[in-house]
Design a protein around this motif. Structure first.
Motif, PDB file in Angstrom:
ATOM      1  N   LEU A   9       0.715  -1.142  -0.069  1.00 35.39           N
ATOM      2  CA  LEU A   9       0.108   0.044   0.202  1.00 35.39           C
ATOM      3  C   LEU A   9       0.847   1.203   0.125  1.00 35.39           C
ATOM      4  O   LEU A   9       1.847   1.281   0.919  1.00 35.39           O
ATOM      5  CB  LEU A   9      -1.016   0.107   1.252  1.00 35.39           C
ATOM      6  N   PRO A  10       0.469   2.321  -0.801  1.00 34.03           N
ATOM      7  CA  PRO A  10       1.340   3.369  -0.853  1.00 34.03           C
ATOM      8  C   PRO A  10       1.138   4.513   0.393  1.00 34.03           C
ATOM      9  O   PRO A  10       0.013   4.739   0.644  1.00 34.03           O
ATOM     10  CB  PRO A  10       0.881   4.246  -2.047  1.00 34.03           C
ATOM     11  N   TYR A  11       1.927   4.715   1.016  1.00 36.17           N
ATOM     12  CA  TYR A  11       1.898   5.763   2.074  1.00 36.17           C
ATOM     13  C   TYR A  11       2.772   7.264   1.957  1.00 36.17           C
ATOM     14  O   TYR A  11       3.740   6.916   1.220  1.00 36.17           O
ATOM     15  CB  TYR A  11       2.419   5.000   3.522  1.00 36.17           C
ATOM     16  N   VAL A  12       2.158   8.167   2.457  1.00 38.02           N
ATOM     17  CA  VAL A  12       3.112   9.421   2.508  1.00 38.02           C
ATOM     18  C   VAL A  12       3.012  10.039   3.598  1.00 38.02           C
ATOM     19  O   VAL A  12       2.408   9.657   4.550  1.00 38.02           O
ATOM     20  CB  VAL A  12       2.402  10.270   1.458  1.00 38.02           C
ATOM     21  N   THR A  13       3.964  11.167   4.140  1.00 37.17           N
ATOM     22  CA  THR A  13       3.709  12.033   5.072  1.00 37.17           C
ATOM     23  C   THR A  13       3.158  13.088   4.668  1.00 37.17           C
ATOM     24  O   THR A  13       3.463  13.708   3.456  1.00 37.17           O
ATOM     25  CB  THR A  13       5.183  12.294   5.576  1.00 37.17           C
ATOM     26  N   VAL A  14       2.326  13.517   5.766  1.00 37.46           N
ATOM     27  CA  VAL A  14       1.607  14.909   5.498  1.00 37.46           C
ATOM     28  C   VAL A  14       1.692  16.013   6.465  1.00 37.46           C
ATOM     29  O   VAL A  14       1.741  15.509   7.527  1.00 37.46           O
ATOM     30  CB  VAL A  14       0.168  14.485   5.373  1.00 37.46           C
ATOM     31  N   GLU A  15       1.995  17.213   6.196  1.00 41.46           N
ATOM     32  CA  GLU A  15       2.117  18.262   7.237  1.00 41.46           C
ATOM     33  C   GLU A  15       0.934  19.283   7.027  1.00 41.46           C
ATOM     34  O   GLU A  15       0.815  19.698   5.903  1.00 41.46           O
ATOM     35  CB  GLU A  15       3.438  18.910   7.090  1.00 41.46           C
ATOM     36  N   LEU A  16       0.297  19.506   8.116  1.00 35.77           N
ATOM     37  CA  LEU A  16      -0.856  20.228   8.330  1.00 35.77           C
ATOM     38  C   LEU A  16      -0.716  21.301   8.918  1.00 35.77           C
ATOM     39  O   LEU A  16      -0.096  21.368  10.241  1.00 35.77           O
ATOM     40  CB  LEU A  16      -2.215  19.485   8.735  1.00 35.77           C
ATOM     41  N   THR A  17      -1.031  22.615   8.673  1.00 38.26           N
ATOM     42  CA  THR A  17      -1.142  23.922   9.359  1.00 38.26           C
ATOM     43  C   THR A  17      -2.253  24.218   9.619  1.00 38.26           C
ATOM     44  O   THR A  17      -2.991  24.706   8.532  1.00 38.26           O
ATOM     45  CB  THR A  17       0.044  24.729   8.763  1.00 38.26           C
ATOM     46  N   PHE A  18      -2.805  24.746  10.780  1.00 35.79           N
ATOM     47  CA  PHE A  18      -3.934  25.531  11.163  1.00 35.79           C
ATOM     48  C   PHE A  18      -3.920  26.329  12.025  1.00 35.79           C
ATOM     49  O   PHE A  18      -3.317  26.025  13.319  1.00 35.79           O
ATOM     50  CB  PHE A  18      -4.968  24.331  11.614  1.00 35.79           C
ATOM     51  N   GLN A  19      -4.138  27.565  11.847  1.00 34.67           N
ATOM     52  CA  GLN A  19      -3.805  28.794  12.852  1.00 34.67           C
ATOM     53  C   GLN A  19      -2.546  28.682  13.439  1.00 34.67           C
ATOM     54  O   GLN A  19      -2.412  28.990  14.713  1.00 34.67           O
ATOM     55  CB  GLN A  19      -5.050  28.704  13.675  1.00 34.67           C
ATOM     56  N   GLY A  20      -1.353  28.597  12.753  1.00 35.10           N
ATOM     57  CA  GLY A  20       0.033  28.454  12.992  1.00 35.10           C
ATOM     58  C   GLY A  20       0.306  27.452  13.770  1.00 35.10           C
ATOM     59  O   GLY A  20       1.664  27.343  14.240  1.00 35.10           O
ATOM     60  N   GLN A  21      -0.602  26.342  13.917  1.00 32.37           N
ATOM     61  CA  GLN A  21      -0.061  24.977  14.384  1.00 32.37           C
ATOM     62  C   GLN A  21       0.296  24.020  13.560  1.00 32.37           C
ATOM     63  O   GLN A  21      -0.597  23.869  12.642  1.00 32.37           O
ATOM     64  CB  GLN A  21      -0.967  24.700  15.502  1.00 32.37           C
TER      65      GLN A  21
END
Length: 68
Positions: A9-21
């Motif tokens: 299965l293909p996996y990735v790393t995701v970075e999310l930003t919400f209100q500076g966090q």
């Protein structure tokens, strides 16, 4: 984007930003056939991304269970 195969299965790393966090999710399945993206509500709550009063919630069913 680096795509890793785990149990075929293909996996990735995701970075999310919400209100500076920022939140980094290291094991996100890359579903190329999906019409949308789903993240765990518990993970999103860690950076304060929570449903608001007029938000429309949807239920998603999958092998791992149910998510809203």
């Amino acid at each position: 984007m680096i795509i890793r195969l785990e149990n075929r299965l293909p996996y990735v790393t995701v970075e999310l930003t919400f209100q500076g966090q920022n939140l980094v999710l290291n094991r996100v399945i890359l579903d190329t056939g999906s019409a949308g993206t789903v993240f765990s509500a518990d993970e999103m709550a860690k950076i304060g991304l929570l449903p608001q009063g007029k938000d429309r919630l949807r239920e998603i069913h999958g092998i791992g269970g149910v998510e809203y």
